[in-house]
Structure formats: structure tokens, C-alpha cells
Design an enzyme around this catalytic site. Structure first.
Site: not given
Length: 567
Positions: A197, A335, A424, A447-448, A458, A495
Site C-alpha cells: 500500500h 479487467r 501475464e 508485473n506478473d 513480485r 498495462c
């Protein structure tokens, strides 16, 4: 912004401390450390009756829950959602019941609260992944309740009379959300990953930040540091030359923020739409003001997380319409719910799995509870019909051609005209030619894709060096998707956070990306950088990156050639 430069130059050599940079910013200033957490309450017998201690604990937990809600209302945006989730933690029935049980031993409310939250924290940590990242949020709630019980102020951000770099073990959402950006030049945390966060809110508020910095514990109040998020490094005791370079980069970024806003284009006029990644409708207006040409990733998880029951079709439709109204006539890519074992939902899948990143998540979880998926797609189709936005929907964590066929068919059955998939996992990239024969588009989640290609979680700072989308192995998979998209005439977006790296964005275009989506704060710099290169140059830079042996070599080769193009 005025920088605090009163510290004298020393003869000490600069020290570099690696971490995970959030965004592309840079800052320089003196360190101030967050105060240490409150000490663990002693395990001593209470002088009060058990019922009296129970009343104290309940009052404190209720007060903290209300305080967090009030802070969320003040902060707005993604911070509000994070703080609302924390507020629910403060009054979680399971924790309250555990506190009551522990009070039966005759301990103080402070001790019972500490033990109950510590037990809950251990459970989240054992789950790993997304849930482990929430442990810091839980610690903050516990400290706030104990502080309330003890009559002490909760640990918070220092407030000196000059700008500073804040250093902390980690930063609670309640503190991150309300940082005074006239004072806090940058943020360094020892713990946390790229999806904590702290990182999420730092991106949203455009705070220069480096998380997961193990050496941050050695920084002391008054140390002058450079926080270089673009390169993922903290420089302690920088030289005069390093400070001068940092100041020049700060000035250049400030100038970029004032540059005229227009559509994304390459130097030769090739259009390259720049879209925003958003987690709720609250950030839509700001993204549009910063020049977002639509939404490339609307994460719908915040509508579902921390809910005992799935939101109704009507409740979902209301939230989707809020988002879509902000982008009339523009593309908004939604998504479908990306949840599962790493983000357990009682109404979807809360079964413990040994390796949740490889378990029942994303589309796999939705297929196992198809009514949830049908309701979401129905709500989205209703919102599409009620607004003027161009709605696209995509499935998360697609691994096979059959999954693609299933999702596209269901989306069309329920009234959505444009349906695609997220790429991904490596299998989806390698099968892109087959997948795009059925899907209307693909969107690459770097990212994935990086996590699964490099076998590097990650969330973990210990393998952060492998979490680099510049790695040629990752870029080769991106190229597979780009090549398939060009051959079949299908759009291919990116993205993931890689799109927010200006130079890597050029490479992604060269690999076949037809749109880029990122945090709104990154739009100006990416827009300016793309305008310096032609499509042919972008393709040449992509070839250099693919020919490299590792991420560092790819980055160096591209940077060197890009510099030649700019001279």
C-alpha cells in the site's frame, strides 16, 4: 519546491543503497526517521475486572475505526479505499472475539489487543503474496488501538519546519495518505514491495519513493541523501557533482509537468494512445486532466475486497457508470475480477493453497464461481449501454486458448462487444497467435509476466533484482504478442508498470505495443519521451534490447543508442 541544502559537504565517500524504485522521480534532502513503534505491552495482570477491560478494548477499537474512516474521507482516491479496509480491520469480529478470549486470562486490554492482532498478522503472513503485504496495515491498526488505550498519540510522521526525506521501516496507509507534500520530498522504507500500500499510494500521490531498501536501517537523522527512484538507489552523502545532477533532473521533470498536454505520438506522427491505470472512479478526473486518452486498466477488485458477499449487479453498475462517465467517447478497458487464493474472498475462493500465485486465481477462480463472473459482466454491459464510453473487457490470468474462447463467448453472450485477455503468463505469450484469433485484443501485464518468467515473487524484496521487465526473456515474450497482433491486425496494449518507464516505453512500442497504460503521474514524461523517436528507431532500440544477455545490458545498450538518436 525549496530544498533544504544547509548541510555541509563532508569528506565521506558516497554510499549507494539499492531498493525498489516507485516511479521515475528523484529527490534530494536531509533524512528524518519515523519514531520507533510503541513497545510491546507487558504481560501483567490487570487491576480492572475482565468486563471493564473489555469495555476499554471495544471503545478503543471503535474509536480507531472511526478515525481511519475520517482520514480516508479527507484523503480521497485510492487512499480512501485503503483506509476503509483498515477501518474494517479495527472492528473485525474475529479479532474482537479473540481479544475477549484473551482478556479472560486477566491481562490488560493493551496486552490482549497486541496478542490478538499479532495472531491475525501471523495468519496473513503465512498466506503470502497479496495478503502478506497487508500485514503492515494490520500492525498500524494494532498500534493505534494500543496508543488509544494508553492515552498516547499514535506514532506518526514528524513535522519539522523544513523539507525532508522520510525514512521508515514501512509506512502505514493512514500516514501515507495524509503526507504533507510541501514537506516530504521523498520516502524510503526498509520493508514493502512494489505492490504494498505504501507503493500504491506513493504512485497515486506522485511521491518519490524507494521501498524494500534493507540498508535504510543505517540512515540517521540529518544524513543527506538522493532518492533516485528511476534507478532504484538511495545515495547517502552524495558528492557536489551528484547533487548537481540530481537538481538538474528535478528541474527537468518539473518542466515536463508544465509541457502542453496532447495525444501520445511518436516523432514521425505515429499515434500511440496513452491511457491510465485506475483502481476506482475517484482517480478518473485527475487522470483525464493529466492527458489520459482513456483507461487501459480499470481494476475492479476494490468493489469486492473486504466484502462478505459479492456486490449486487446494481451496486456494481453504479460504480462502473461513475468511471465511464469520466471518459465519454474514449476507450475504457475493464479487467474482470482478479482475485483468488492470493486475495481470498469468502464468496469466491478462500481455500488455503500452498502456492497461491500458481493456484486458483483470476479467470480460473471466476470459472469455478461462474455466477460471480456473469453478474459482473452483466453489470458492465448495463453500464456500457447507459454511457458513451467505448467499453472493452478483459480476462485476467489467461493461460490457454480454450480459456480465451470461453471468456470471449460469455462476454458476447452478455452484451459486451469488445472482449480480450491479459497476457501475464508465458504460455499466453507463446500462444498469442492462436489466442488473438479469438480475442479482440491483448493487454500485457508486465508485473506478473516478469514474475512468472523469472520465477521471482513480485512481493519479495529479496528477489527484487530479478523483477526487472527490461530482462530480454520478458521482452522476447512481449515481442511474441506484438508480432501476433501485427499479423492479425489486433490491438496489443501494455498495462503493467513497465509502460511508466519512459525509455522502456519506447522499446515496448518497438516490440509491437499499440497503446500504453500507466499511473497518471507518469503520462507527461512518457508522452515527451515518445515524441523524440520514430517508429523505426523504436524498433531498432527493441532489437538491441532483445539481443542483450541480461536486463542491465539491455538498459545500457538502449540508453546509449537513444542518446545517439537525440544528438
Amino acid at each position: 519546491m525549496v530544498l533544504h541544502n544547509s548541510l555541509p559537504e563532508t569528506s565521506e565517500r558516497p554510499e549507494e543503497m539499492p531498493g525498489i524504485g516507485i516511479g521515475q522521480g528523484i529527490a534530494i534532502g536531509p533524512v528524518i526517521r519515523m519514531p520507533d513503534p510503541l513497545p510491546e505491552p507487558a504481560e501483567t495482570a490487570s487491576v480492572l475486572a475482565v468486563d471493564a477491560e473489555g469495555v476499554r478494548a471495544a471503545e478503543a477499537m471503535t474509536w480507531v475505526a472511526a478515525d481511519l474512516l475520517a482520514r480516508g474521507e479527507k484523503a480521497g482516491g485510492a487512499a480512501r479505499e485503503v483506509l476503509e479496509a483498515q477501518s474494517m480491520m479495527a472492528e473485525d469480529p474475529t479479532v474482537s472475539e479473540d481479544v475477549s478470549v484473551r482478556l479472560q486470562r486477566g491481562v490488560t486490554a493493551e496486552r490482549a489487543v497486541f496478542e490478538a492482532f499479532a495472531g491475525f498478522r501471523e495468519m496473513l503472513t503465512d498466506l503470502g503474496g497479496y495478503m502478506a503485504e497487508r500485514a503492515a496495515d494490520l500492525d498500524d491498526v494494532s498500534l493505534r488501538v494500543i496508543a488509544r488505550l494508553s492515552g498516547l498519540p499514535a506514532p506518526g510522521v514528524p513535522d519539522p519546519d523544513y523539507p525532508f526525506i522520510l525514512v521508515a521501516q514501512d509506512l502505514a496507509p493512514a500516514d501515507t495518505a495524509l503526507l504533507n507534500l510541501d514537506k516530504v520530498l521523498g520516502l524510503i522504507t526498509r520493508d514493502g514491495g512494489p505492490t504494498s500500500h505504501t507503493a500504491i499510494l506513493a504512485r497515486e500521490k506522485s511521491i518519490v519513493a524507494i521501498v524494500g531498501t534493507p540498508d535504510a536501517a543505517r540512515l540517521r537523522d540529518g544524513d543527506e541523501v538522493i532518492v533516485d527512484a528511476a534507478n532504484g538507489v538511495v545515495v547517502r552523502k552524495p558528492t557536489t557533482a551528484q547533487k548537481g545532477e540530481a537538481q538538474a533532473r528535478i528541474a527537468a521533470r518539473a518542466a515536463l509537468a508544465q509541457a502542453p498536454i496532447g495525444p501520445g505520438r511518436l516523432k514521425d506522427g505515429t499515434p500511440m494512445p496513452l491511457l491510465a491505470n485506475l483502481g476506482s472512479a475517484d482517480g478518473a478526473a485527475k487522470a483525464a486532466a493529466l492527458g489520459a486518452e482513456g483507461v487501459g486498466l480499470f481494476r475492479t477488485e476494490f468493489l469486492f475486497l473486504d466484502s462478505a458477499l459479492a456486490p449486487t449487479i446494481v451496486e456494481q453498475q453504479e460504480q462502473y457508470e461513475r468511471m465511464l462517465h469520466a471518459f465519454p467517447g474514449k476507450k475504457v478497458v475493464v479487467r474482470a475480477l482478479d482475485a483468488g487464493a492470493d486475495k481470498p474472498l469468502a464468496f469466491l475462493n478462500d481455500t488455503h493453497e500452498e502456492n497461491p500465485a500458481l493456484g486458483l486465481r483470476g479467470l480460473r477462480a471466476l470459472r469455478a464461481s461462474e455466477d460471480i463472473l456473469r453478474e459482473q459482466l452483466t453489470a458492465l454491459a448495463n453500464a456500457d449501454a447507459a454511457t458513451d464510453a467505448d467499453v472493452w473487457v478483459m480476462a485476467p490470468m489467461v493461460a490457454t486458448v480454450e480459456e480465451t474462447e470461453y471468456f470471449v463467448a460469455l462476454s458476447r453472450e452478455l452484451g459486451l462487444k469488445t472482449a480480450g485477455v491479459m497476457v501475464e503468463v508465458p504460455s499466453a505469450a507463446l500462444l498469442a497467435h492462436h489466442i488473438l484469433q479469438h480475442a479482440d485484443f491483448a493487454s500485457i501485464g508486465t508485473n506478473d509476466l516478469t514474475q512468472y518468467t523469472m520465477a521471482a515473487d513480485r512481493m519479495l524484496g529479496s528477489v527484487a533484482a530479478l523483477q526487472d521487465p527490461w530482462h530480454p526473456a520478458v521482452l522476447r515474450l512481449v515481442a511474441e504478442v506484438g508480432t501476433a497482433g501485427r499479423a492479425l491486425g489486433k490491438p496489443v496494449g501494455v498495462c503493467g508498470e513497465a509502460a511508466a518507464d519512459p525509455l522502456l516505453a519506447v522499446v515496448l512500442v518497438g516490440l509491437g505495443a499499440t497503446s500504453l497504460s500507466m499511473s497518471a503521474a507518469a503520462l507527461a514524461e512518457v508522452r515527451t519521451t515518445l515524441a523524440n523517436f520514430t517508429l523505426e528507431q523504436a524498433r531498432r532500440l527493441a532489437e538491441l534490447a532483445l539481443a542483450a544477455a541480461d536486463a542491465a545490458s539491455a538498459r545500457r545498450a538502449v540508453a546509449a543508442q537513444a542518446a545517439e538518436y537525440l544528438t
